[in-house]
Design a protein around this motif. Structure first.
Motif, PDB file in Angstrom:
ATOM      1  N   THR A 175       3.772   5.156   3.311  1.00 41.73           N
ATOM      2  CA  THR A 175       3.039   6.058   4.214  1.00 41.73           C
ATOM      3  C   THR A 175       1.673   5.501   4.634  1.00 41.73           C
ATOM      4  N   ALA A 176       1.333   4.286   4.229  1.00 41.01           N
ATOM      5  CA  ALA A 176       0.027   3.713   4.560  1.00 41.01           C
ATOM      6  C   ALA A 176      -0.102   3.475   6.064  1.00 41.01           C
ATOM      7  N   SER A 230     -10.583   1.087   3.871  1.00 42.72           N
ATOM      8  CA  SER A 230     -10.517   2.496   4.217  1.00 42.72           C
ATOM      9  C   SER A 230      -9.109   2.926   4.620  1.00 42.72           C
ATOM     10  N   TYR A 231      -8.719   4.120   4.194  1.00 38.59           N
ATOM     11  CA  TYR A 231      -7.435   4.682   4.615  1.00 38.59           C
ATOM     12  C   TYR A 231      -7.398   4.830   6.134  1.00 38.59           C
ATOM     13  N   HIS A 232      -8.560   5.074   6.729  1.00 41.72           N
ATOM     14  CA  HIS A 232      -8.659   5.281   8.177  1.00 41.72           C
ATOM     15  C   HIS A 232      -9.091   3.999   8.899  1.00 41.72           C
ATOM     16  N   ASP A 283       0.814  -1.226   0.000  1.00 41.02           N
ATOM     17  CA  ASP A 283       0.000   0.000   0.000  1.00 41.02           C
ATOM     18  C   ASP A 283       0.842   1.268   0.000  1.00 41.02           C
ATOM     19  N   PRO A 298       1.398   3.371  -3.849  1.00 35.71           N
ATOM     20  CA  PRO A 298       0.612   2.137  -3.748  1.00 35.71           C
ATOM     21  C   PRO A 298       0.885   1.172  -4.896  1.00 35.71           C
ATOM     22  N   HIS A 348      -4.636  -3.093   3.492  1.00 35.12           N
ATOM     23  CA  HIS A 348      -5.989  -2.552   3.563  1.00 35.12           C
ATOM     24  C   HIS A 348      -6.858  -3.359   2.598  1.00 35.12           C
TER      25      HIS A 348
END
Length: 257
Positions: A17-18, A138-140, A14, A42, A102
């Motif tokens: 920085t994921a 989700s990124y979060h 990913d 990514p 993710h």
């Protein structure tokens, strides 16, 4: 006598920085000395691709305090190859962990996954290797419920090792109410693809791939079943793709000399 801390290579698909890789770094720091080599952007769905038609770049960066980190211009597999050859210089790490991805890499997804291919490359290099994935794109995404299981599994691999040419594919359901770990087999499933056809401003056709995941396997010993029932699935994976059961049948065929 103080026991030497294991050296752990952390990779992902990913990108460096994921959020998922940060959680994996934090958990591995509690176990050993961490070195990170990850793509600079990514690389999901890259499978076991390698870069052969252009040069690779490997740049040291300072992203998290106290962690030796490098970003790589290539694929997840490139990251492992460069780590072994240029950073470790042939002195293999004690463990290679990839993720936390993710999105799931259960069932047939293991073939397409950059996360798992990085772990496969680690195993090819005779490094005990694990790929970790969470059922949340989700990124979060919230990875907190994964932490203790990541540590448990990594410690077991460091303590017991893995069979030759074998690695682990670990997937987490999204739910926080995890029932535990199940050792599973890969479920039989496939993707039914569709391609959304569109036309660009230059009147040329282009396509977006879509599709749905179809599970044919109703077994209760599969990764899909475990995840559906709120267990962490752990599948031992091999990279010898020989269909050994087919060899006797093929040996009955008649070929011209």
């Amino acid at each position: 006598m103080t026991k030497k801390k294991p050296t752990i290579l952390v990779v992902n698909d990913d990108g460096i920085t994921a959020p998922g890789i940060r959680v994996l770094i934090e958990e591995m720091q509690l176990i050993g000395h961490v070195i990170v080599v990850a793509p600079d952007s990514p690389q999901s769905g890259m499978g076991h691709a390698i870069t052969i038609g252009k040069p690779l770049r490997l740049d040291k960066i300072e992203l998290y305090d106290g962690v030796e980190m490098y970003k790589c211009s290539g694929t997840p597999v490139d990251c492992v190859k460069l780590a072994v050859n240029k950073i470790f210089k042939g002195n293999k790490p004690d463990l290679c962990v990839s993720g936390i991805n993710h999105g799931l890499n259960n069932s047939i997804n293991v073939l397409y996954s950059g996360t798992m291919s990085a772990a496969v490359e680690g195993a090819i290099e005779h490094i005990p290797s694990i790929g970790f994935s969470l059922d949340d794109f989700s990124y979060h995404a919230d990875f907190e419920h994964c932490r203790k299981f990541i540590q448990q599994i990594a410690k077991q691999v460091l303590e017991n090792g893995l069979p030759t040419n074998t690695l682990l594919n670990v997937n987490f359901p999204k739910t926080k109410e995890l029932k535990g770990i199940k050792i599973c087999r890969q479920a039989g499933a496939h993707w039914v693809e569709e391609f959304d056809e569109r036309v660009d401003p230059h009147n040329r056709d282009y396509y977006w791939m879509t599709g749905k995941f179809e599970l044919q396997d109703k077994g209760e010993d599969t990764d899909c079943y475990a995840l559906e029932h709120n267990y962490v699935s752990v599948v031992p994976v091999q990279f010898d793709m020989t269909a050994h059961h087919a060899i006797p049948e093929l040996n009955t065929w008649t070929f011209d000399r």
